[in-house]
Design a protein around this motif. Structure first.
Motif, mmCIF file in Angstrom:
data_model
loop_
_atom_site.group_PDB
_atom_site.id
_atom_site.type_symbol
_atom_site.label_atom_id
_atom_site.label_comp_id
_atom_site.label_asym_id
_atom_site.label_seq_id
_atom_site.Cartn_x
_atom_site.Cartn_y
_atom_site.Cartn_z
ATOM 1 N N PRO A 23 -5.843 12.379 6.940
ATOM 2 C CA PRO A 23 -6.346 13.850 6.814
ATOM 3 C C PRO A 23 -6.538 14.225 5.689
ATOM 4 O O PRO A 23 -6.298 13.702 4.583
ATOM 5 N N ASP A 24 -7.267 15.255 5.323
ATOM 6 C CA ASP A 24 -7.417 15.635 3.797
ATOM 7 C C ASP A 24 -6.312 15.910 3.143
ATOM 8 O O ASP A 24 -5.217 16.455 3.656
ATOM 9 N N GLY A 25 -6.020 15.565 1.881
ATOM 10 C CA GLY A 25 -4.975 15.514 1.069
ATOM 11 C C GLY A 25 -3.981 14.414 1.027
ATOM 12 O O GLY A 25 -3.240 14.130 0.418
ATOM 13 N N VAL A 26 -4.214 13.561 2.160
ATOM 14 C CA VAL A 26 -3.468 12.400 2.136
ATOM 15 C C VAL A 26 -4.327 11.072 1.791
ATOM 16 O O VAL A 26 -5.340 10.623 2.042
ATOM 17 N N THR A 27 -3.827 10.534 0.925
ATOM 18 C CA THR A 27 -4.657 9.017 0.203
ATOM 19 C C THR A 27 -3.916 7.785 0.505
ATOM 20 O O THR A 27 -2.395 7.788 0.599
ATOM 21 N N VAL A 28 -4.632 6.754 0.790
ATOM 22 C CA VAL A 28 -4.045 5.579 1.055
ATOM 23 C C VAL A 28 -4.556 4.496 -0.012
ATOM 24 O O VAL A 28 -5.767 4.410 -0.067
ATOM 25 N N THR A 29 -3.612 4.139 -0.605
ATOM 26 C CA THR A 29 -3.806 2.970 -1.884
ATOM 27 C C THR A 29 -3.633 1.515 -1.626
ATOM 28 O O THR A 29 -2.368 1.532 -1.428
ATOM 29 N N ALA B 252 0.758 -1.078 -0.036
ATOM 30 C CA ALA B 252 0.039 0.048 0.135
ATOM 31 C C ALA B 252 0.917 1.191 0.062
ATOM 32 O O ALA B 252 1.935 1.327 0.477
ATOM 33 N N THR B 253 0.566 2.387 -0.436
ATOM 34 C CA THR B 253 1.253 3.628 -0.572
ATOM 35 C C THR B 253 0.207 4.721 0.150
ATOM 36 O O THR B 253 -0.957 4.950 -0.151
ATOM 37 N N VAL B 254 0.912 5.262 0.917
ATOM 38 C CA VAL B 254 0.211 6.502 1.841
ATOM 39 C C VAL B 254 0.957 7.701 1.017
ATOM 40 O O VAL B 254 2.354 7.794 1.157
ATOM 41 N N ALA B 255 0.332 8.728 0.244
ATOM 42 C CA ALA B 255 0.849 9.911 -0.142
ATOM 43 C C ALA B 255 0.065 11.017 -0.101
ATOM 44 O O ALA B 255 -1.151 10.896 0.372
#
Length: 369
Positions: A135-141, A61-64
C-alpha cells in the motif's frame, strides 16, 4: 550464460580449497575437503562441536513504513501478530492456488519494519510480489547484497560467540542488534541444522573480518568451516524441507507437513482459500520420512513402492545420514496408501529396490530449544 554471483567471502572459500557449485545462481562452497573437512567431517563437527557456514546467498529484504507488520501479515502465511519486536518467525509465501513460492524467515523489528530472508533463487520474485501489493507509504527494498549471513551451528556455538564478545543468551527464534569490533551485526537464535546455533547478519563489507574471527574461534574448539553439502545432510536428518524439492509450487504446506507455519485463523494471506479447502478435504499426499534398511543411498525423484510393488509416492530429498550411517529420504506418499504396522516400503534406485520403512521425523533428535 548468466555469470554466477559471489559471496563477500568467495576469496576465503577459495583459499580454503573449497569445492564450489551453483546454489540459486550463486557460487557457494559445497565442502572444504582440501583443508581437512569434507561433508561427513563437517556434518559431524556441527553435531558434536561447531560448524561455521556462509549462507550469504540467501535473500534479504526490508518492508518498512506505517503498517508494515500488518501488510506482511496479510501476505505471508504465519501470524506475525503472535510475536513481538526482536522475534523471528518461519513463514511461507504462497500462490493463490496454495503452492509455495518460497519459504521465508521474517524478523519483526517493529510495527513499521520487517526484515525478510527468502531463498536465493526466489528472492527477486518474493520481493517483486510484495512490492506490487504494498500500500501507499510501505516500501519493499531488496537488500540481497547489502548484508551477509553467517551461521554458527552446534553445541559449542555459544563458546564461539562468547569468544567474540557477542550475546548468546537469546530465546529460540529471537534476535538482537549488537556490534562486533565496532561494526553492527544482527545476532539471531536461528538455524537449519537441528543444533543449538545462531545466524549472524553483518553488512556485506564487514563479513570477511567476522568470518575470520568465527573460524579461528571454532577451530580452537574442534570445529571447522562447513559447506552447503553438510547443511543439506543436517537439514534432511531433521526433516526440514528445502524449497524446490520438498516445498514447491506443486507441493503445498498441507502436503509438506508445514501447516504449523500457517496462521489458519488469520482473515487474509496469499493462498488462504485454497489451503483451507485442502486442509478440510485432507491432502492427497503427505511428506513422510523414509529410513533405508538396505545398503544404498536414495536421491530425489525416485519411486516409492508398497509391499505389492505398486507406486505409492516419490522421494523429494534423499541422502546418506552421517549420524545414522544409513540412507534417509523425504517422500510424498499417497494418503490412502496401505503401509501396514511396520511401515515397510521400497525405493527404486537405478533398477533395484532398496528396503525402507516409514518413520516419524526427525530422523535424529533435535537440540534447537
Amino acid at each position: 550464460m548468466t555469470e554466477l554471483r559471489r559471496s563477500p567471502l568467495h576469496d576465503r572459500h577459495v583459499a580454503l580449497g573449497a569445492k564450489m557449485a551453483d546454489f540459486g545462481g550463486w557460487q557457494m562452497p559445497i565442502e572444504y575437503g582440501a583443508s581437512g573437512g569434507g561433508v561427513v567431517a563437517e556434518h559431524t563437527a556441527v553435531r558434536t562441536s561447531v560448524g561455521i557456514f556462509d549462507v550469504s546467498h540467501l535473500g534479504k529484504a526490508t518492508v518498512a513504513g506505517p503498517g508494515a507488520r500488518d501488510f506482511v501479515n496479510s501476505c505471508l502465511t504465519a501470524d506475525l501478530g503472535k510475536i513481538g519486536p526482536g522475534q523471528a518467525q518461519y513463514t511461507l509465501c504462497c500462490a493463490e492456488d496454495g503452492g509455495v513460492v518460497d519459504d521465508v524467515f521474517s524478523y519483526l523489528v517493529s510495527d513499521e519494519q520487517v526484515f525478510l530472508m527468502p531463498n536465493a533463487a526466489n528472492a527477486d520474485e518474493v520481493v517483486g510480489l510484495l512490492a506490487a501489493a504494498a500500500p501507499d507509504g510501505v516500501t519493499v527494498t531488496n537488500q540481497h547484497e547489502d548484508f551477509a549471513v553467517l551461521a554458527v551451528q552446534g553445541p559449542k556455538s555459544p563458546q564461539v560467540l562468547q569468544a567474540l564478545h557477542l550475546p548468546v543468551e537469546l530465546d529460540y527464534v529471537s534476535f538482537v542488534d549488537t556490534d562486533f569490533d565496532g561494526r553492527p551485526v544482527r545476532v539471531c537464535r536461528t538455524g537449519y541444522t537441528g543444533e543449538h546455533g545462531y545466524e549472524l547478519i553483518p553488512s556485506w563489507q564487514d563479513a570477511p573480518a567476522l568470518w575470520d574471527a568465527l573460524v579461528e574461534a571454532a577451530r580452537g574448539l574442534g570445529g571447522m568451516p562447513a559447506g552447503l553439502g553438510a547443511r543439506d545432510t543436517l537439514r534432511t536428518e531433521m526433516g526440514y524441507p528445502l524449497h524446490g524439492q520438498d516445498l514447491t509450487r506443486q507441493i503445498s504446506p498441507v502436503q509438506a507437513g508445514s501447516s504449523w507455519a500457517v496462521g489458519w485463523q488469520k482473515p487474509a494471506f496469499w493462498g488462504r482459500e485454497a489451503l483451507l479447502a485442502e486442509k478440510a478435504a485432507g491432502p492427497a499426499r503427505r511428506l513422510r520420512g523414509l529410513l533405508v534398511t538396505d545398503r544404498g543411498v536414495p536421491r530425489g525423484h525416485m519411486n516409492v513402492l508398497d509391499a505389492d510393488g505398486a507406486v505409492i509416492g516419490q522421494t523429494t530429498s534423499g541422502t546418506f545420514s552421517p549420524t545414522l550411517k544409513q540412507g534417509i529420504a523425504l517422500a510424498l506418499i499417497d494418503s490412502g496408501a496401505e503401509l501396514g504396522e511396520s511401515g515397510e516400503v521400497s525405493i527404486e534406485v537405478r533398477g533395484r529396490k532398496l528396503a525402507a520403512r516409514v518413520v516419524k521425523l526427525p530422523f535424529v533428535p533435535s537440540h534447537v530449544r
